[in-house]
Design an enzyme around this catalytic site. Structure first.
Site, PDB file in Angstrom:
ATOM      1  N   CYS A  13       0.858  -1.175   0.000  1.00 48.25           N
ATOM      2  CA  CYS A  13       0.000   0.000   0.000  1.00 48.25           C
ATOM      3  C   CYS A  13       0.898   1.229   0.000  1.00 48.25           C
ATOM      4  CB  CYS A  13      -0.935   0.105   1.197  1.00 48.25           C
ATOM      5  SG  CYS A  13      -2.124  -1.220   1.295  1.00 48.25           S
ATOM      6  N   ARG A  19       3.637  -0.321  -5.077  1.00 47.43           N
ATOM      7  CA  ARG A  19       3.432  -0.866  -3.729  1.00 47.43           C
ATOM      8  C   ARG A  19       2.113  -1.618  -3.602  1.00 47.43           C
ATOM      9  NH1 ARG A  19       6.845   1.762  -0.006  1.00 47.43           N
ATOM     10  NH2 ARG A  19       5.488   1.190   1.713  1.00 47.43           N
ATOM     11  N   TRP A  77      -2.771  -2.606  -1.619  1.00 50.48           N
ATOM     12  CA  TRP A  77      -2.476  -4.021  -1.777  1.00 50.48           C
ATOM     13  C   TRP A  77      -3.328  -4.704  -0.713  1.00 50.48           C
ATOM     14  CZ3 TRP A  77      -0.390  -8.124   1.064  1.00 50.48           C
ATOM     15  CH2 TRP A  77       0.036  -9.225   0.321  1.00 50.48           C
ATOM     16  N   ASN A  94      -1.405   2.557   5.701  1.00 50.57           N
ATOM     17  CA  ASN A  94      -0.553   1.466   5.210  1.00 50.57           C
ATOM     18  C   ASN A  94      -0.134   0.661   6.431  1.00 50.57           C
ATOM     19  OD1 ASN A  94       2.931   1.359   4.194  1.00 50.57           O
ATOM     20  ND2 ASN A  94       1.376  -0.203   4.028  1.00 50.57           N
ATOM     21  N   GLY A  95      -0.466  -0.628   6.432  1.00 53.45           N
ATOM     22  CA  GLY A  95      -0.090  -1.452   7.582  1.00 53.45           C
ATOM     23  C   GLY A  95      -1.240  -2.371   7.944  1.00 53.45           C
ATOM     24  N   GLU A 122      17.468 -17.469  -8.368  1.00 54.10           N
ATOM     25  CA  GLU A 122      17.038 -16.129  -8.765  1.00 54.10           C
ATOM     26  C   GLU A 122      16.415 -16.165 -10.175  1.00 54.10           C
ATOM     27  OE1 GLU A 122      16.457 -13.531  -7.314  1.00 54.10           O
ATOM     28  OE2 GLU A 122      16.540 -11.913  -8.775  1.00 54.10           O
ATOM     29  N   LYS A 159      12.608 -14.960 -10.850  1.00 59.90           N
ATOM     30  CA  LYS A 159      12.264 -13.898 -11.820  1.00 59.90           C
ATOM     31  C   LYS A 159      11.193 -14.416 -12.777  1.00 59.90           C
ATOM     32  CE  LYS A 159      13.487 -11.218 -10.270  1.00 59.90           C
ATOM     33  NZ  LYS A 159      14.254 -10.786  -9.162  1.00 59.90           N
ATOM     34  N   GLU A 182       7.667 -14.907 -11.023  1.00 57.40           N
ATOM     35  CA  GLU A 182       6.917 -13.744 -10.550  1.00 57.40           C
ATOM     36  C   GLU A 182       6.399 -12.870 -11.669  1.00 57.40           C
ATOM     37  OE1 GLU A 182       9.138 -11.148  -7.956  1.00 57.40           O
ATOM     38  OE2 GLU A 182      10.931 -11.332  -9.163  1.00 57.40           O
ATOM     39  N   HIS A 205      18.542 -36.779  -7.310  1.00 58.63           N
ATOM     40  CA  HIS A 205      17.951 -37.274  -6.056  1.00 58.63           C
ATOM     41  C   HIS A 205      16.442 -37.048  -6.013  1.00 58.63           C
ATOM     42  CE1 HIS A 205      21.915 -38.167  -4.571  1.00 58.63           C
ATOM     43  NE2 HIS A 205      22.303 -36.946  -4.911  1.00 58.63           N
ATOM     44  N   LYS A 220       5.984  -4.146  -4.407  1.00 54.55           N
ATOM     45  CA  LYS A 220       7.438  -3.958  -4.353  1.00 54.55           C
ATOM     46  C   LYS A 220       7.972  -3.968  -2.926  1.00 54.55           C
ATOM     47  CE  LYS A 220      11.351  -2.671  -6.358  1.00 54.55           C
ATOM     48  NZ  LYS A 220      11.958  -3.789  -7.055  1.00 54.55           N
TER      49      LYS A 220
HETATM   50  C1  F6R Z   1      11.751 -10.448  -6.267  1.00 56.63           C
HETATM   51  C2  F6R Z   1      11.505  -9.461  -5.266  1.00 56.63           C
HETATM   52  C3  F6R Z   1      11.161  -9.891  -3.880  1.00 56.63           C
HETATM   53  C4  F6R Z   1      11.988  -9.062  -2.888  1.00 56.63           C
HETATM   54  C5  F6R Z   1      11.558  -9.374  -1.451  1.00 56.63           C
HETATM   55  C6  F6R Z   1      12.411  -8.628  -0.453  1.00 56.63           C
HETATM   56  O1  F6R Z   1      12.037  -9.889  -7.506  1.00 56.63           O
HETATM   57  O2  F6R Z   1      11.573  -8.294  -5.540  1.00 56.63           O
HETATM   58  O3  F6R Z   1      11.389 -11.246  -3.691  1.00 56.63           O
HETATM   59  O4  F6R Z   1      13.326  -9.362  -3.080  1.00 56.63           O
HETATM   60  O5  F6R Z   1      10.230  -9.006  -1.281  1.00 56.63           O
HETATM   61  O6  F6R Z   1      12.374  -7.261  -0.674  1.00 56.63           O
HETATM   62  P1  F6R Z   1      13.439  -6.294  -0.048  1.00 56.63           P
HETATM   63  O7  F6R Z   1      14.733  -6.526  -0.714  1.00 56.63           O
HETATM   64  O8  F6R Z   1      12.913  -4.910  -0.305  1.00 56.63           O
HETATM   65  O9  F6R Z   1      13.509  -6.623   1.401  1.00 56.63           O
END
Ligand code: F6R
Length: 631
Positions: free
Chosen positions: A2, A27, A74, A100-101, A504, A508, A511, A527, A626
């Site tokens: 949010c 967000r 969100w 927000n929260g 990673e 990517k 998501e 395994h 994000k």
């Molecule tokens: C993946 C991604 C998330 C963040 C995770 C932690 O692309 O962006 O997995 O890495 O939510 O976020 P931060 O780094 O802001 O703590």
């Protein structure tokens, strides 16, 4: 998650709020809304879904108000419907609140307020706040120092439990915007006769670079004349704003189709910025043996006698931590563990003396990471000095909550990242770990100066090497990606320092393309997971020359024998590699230790182009946000 924004000043509030929400949409994008004070009333417009729905509604409005609040959601409590969209109002419609929260005791407050006759129109936790303020306001009078509005908010806040950042306006107090912060980010912005608040500086940088991060337990009253900051008991606090050093940062796409692609392309510049910031200029092993090649400015007590390192993080930052573990153990010789912050909180490792705890979070606001670090700090406070908490943050946000709560940070200097999928901030976190490991290796003499110099020379070449990948490979990767638009499963394999890169690559892809993908240590396939393989499951193998190169090639052969289409991330285009792999994603040859930096680039491009080909919203994938500010 949010985003909240607020404005009071001399301009049209709606324009500033919408601009701010655009910058905060990463967000959360389940709904958006704004409220202003217009002709003695609260004017509140909300819309389900992305911001453009709200903008469409606003086009029909003429609204010259100069005070207002906005929100992009969100969803946590209540579905993404318009009735659950913020701002929420009290029964009289004269108070509006964005939050927000999560208000943890909202059920109890809701029942209490219902009994008093308040009617609830949404399923959200937030709606209790305007009702509570309204209830307090009905029984509050101004005193010699404070107006009734601020006093009522103070009383309401005292009833709230949980993590929250709120902004409140009231039609009866048209010159006051009141905000409060408890465990959720809130930044104030200072202009000429105008003042702002937002969950993140991205919403402010177009208007001002003079900012102040509120701390937990603080309330601010914004009026056209200025800003007053108080603690929750209304004791006045003296706080100085600071100037953001973000003059070159832009939050525009600059001709790229998506922020994610732009941010992938910014990586050479990010690595360059990190090198310029942290490497000792003109350092040579023979000439400067008494100077560390890396300047992180770490406090001696943080790194002396170090026996153990624990890294706490989530998601992509956790992957960076896994690469960090490899570097810290192999270069500096310090036993290191990497924990999911959300798990560590409930099952922490027994205390080990002389520990350095590293919190990795690009946003500096991830609730799980912050809570885990706080817990670690608490449980080490007051013990024997050998158990003292030493906490280092690796973050892209020096103004964040993390930066305020840790002893020191390594600022990763990646600039604002808007795409929800982390790309350039991941690379920058890796750079942070290279510098930390090299600094510790120098201090502990665990590497020869010549070896240190060799690694540093390798680091210096990385920006140009990333540029080569972007220039030469993107087109080919885009074409290859088209072949996977309908693929349902992907496997990513890596070993050693590139196992986290396999994780990673898979994250990517998942998501942003919604394709199921798994990252696996190549040697573990046999395994169990090898049973998944057939001609419909492509396998991406990261095969970088070094300790485990031959092993990865053998593991790739095992996958090929199960009919998998095999894609190699590899620096060698030879008859042998051509005979193993169906497709090659070529990267420059680098020291094995540095290979994660080059190996991850083609994987970012692959997932980007697959998602883009599938016509998906790359920058704002479904269900994600994000900055994950709820636990
Ligand atoms: C993946 C991604 C998330 C963040 C995770 C932690 O692309 O962006 O997995 O890495 O939510 O976020 P931060 O780094 O802001 O703590």
């Amino acid at each position: 998650m949010c985003g909240i924004v607020g404005y009071i000043g001399t301009q049209k509030a709606v324009d500033i709020l919408v601009d701010g929400l655009e910058r905060l949409e990463y967000r959360g994008y389940d709904s958006a809304g704004i409220a202003t004070v217009l002709e003695g009333q609260i004017d509140c417009i909300r819309a389900k879904g992305k911001l453009f729905n709200l903008k469409e509604k606003l086009e029909r409005e003429v609204n010259p108000s100069q005070i207002g609040i906005g929100h992009t959601r969100w969803a946590t409590h209540g579905k993404p419907e318009e009735r659950n969209a913020h701002p929420h109002r009290d029964q009289s419609g004269r108070i509006a609140v964005v939050q927000n929260g999560i208000i943890e005791n909202y059920q109890e407050l809701r029942e209490e307020l219902k009994e008093k006759g308040y009617t609830f129109l949404s399923e959200t936790d937030t709606e209790v706040i305007p009702h509570l303020i309204s209830d307090m306001l009905a029984h509050t009078e101004a005193d010699d120092f404070f107006g009734a509005f601020l006093l009522a908010i103070k009383k309401a806040i005292a009833r709230l439990e949980g993590a929250f950042a709120i902004a409140v306006i009231c039609a009866d107090y048209p010159d006051e915007l009141i905000v409060a912060r408890q465990q959720a980010p809130l930044i104030l912005g200072f202009g000429q006769g105008e003042f702002f608040c937002a969950s993140d500086v991205t919403a402010l940088v177009n208007h001002t670079r003079t900012v102040l991060s509120l701390e937990n337990g603080e309330i601010a009253r914004l009026t056209p004349l200025g800003v007053e900051v108080y603690d929750f008991d209304l004791n006045r606090l003296r706080k100085l704003p600071r100037t953001l050093d973000w003059s070159h940062t832009t939050v525009e796409k600059q001709g790229f189709r998506h922020f994610m692609l732009k941010e992938i392309y910014e990586q050479p510049a990010v690595v360059r910025a990190c090198l310029e910031t942290y490497l000792t200029p003109n350092w040579h092993a023979a000439e400067n043996p008494d100077t560390s090649p890396v300047q992180l400015g770490l406090a001696p007590e943080m790194v002396e006698n170090l026996q153990y390192i624990q890294i706490l993080a989530c998601g992509t930052s956790w992957h960076a931590g896994l690469v960090g573990k490899y570097l810290l153990e192999q270069l500096a010789g310090i036993p290191t563990v990497v924990q999911y912050a959300s798990e560590f909180r409930y099952a922490p490792t027994p205390l080990i003396p002389h520990t350095l705890t590293i919190g990795v979070t690009q946003s500096g606001e991830t609730a799980d990471t912050l809570a885990a670090l706080e817990m670690e700090k608490q449980r080490r406070t007051g013990l024997d000095a050998s158990f003292a908490p030493h906490i280092l943050g690796i973050t892209n946000r020096p103004e964040s909550t993390l930066a305020q709560m840790v002893d020191q940070i390594i600022n990763t200097h990646a600039g604002i990242e808007i795409g929800v999928a982390a790309t350039k901030t991941f690379i920058a976190q890796l750079m942070g770990f290279y510098f930390l490991s090299l600094d510790l290796a120098y201090r502990r003499r665990s590497l020869s100066l010549e070896k240190l110099e060799e690694i540093i020379n390798g680091l210096r070449q990385l920006p140009a090497q990333i540029e080569v990948i972007l220039e030469k490979q993107e087109k080919a990767i885009e074409e290859l990606a088209h072949e996977f638009a309908d693929t349902q499963d992907f496997i990513f394999l890596g070993r050693g320092i590139n196992f986290p890169i396999a994780l990673e690559g898979a994250l990517k892809l998942k998501e942003i393309s919604y394709i199921h993908a798994e990252g696996y240590p190549a040697g573990e396939m046999k395994h169990g997971p090898i049973a998944l393989l057939d001609s419909k499951v492509p396998v991406v193998a990261i095969a970088m020359p070094g300790e485990v190169y031959e092993k990865v090639l053998s593991n790739a052969q095992e996958a090929k024998a199960r009919d998998a289409r095999l894609i190699g991330v590899i620096p060698t285009d030879s008859p042998e590699t051509r005979s193993i792999f169906d497709d090659l994603l070529m990267v420059p040859q680098v020291q094995e230790l540095l290979s994660p930096i080059v190996a991850v680039i083609p994987l970012q491009l692959l997932s980007y182009h697959i998602a883009s080909r599938r016509g998906l919203d790359v920058d704002q994938p479904r269900n994600l946000a994000k900055s994950v500010t709820v636990e």
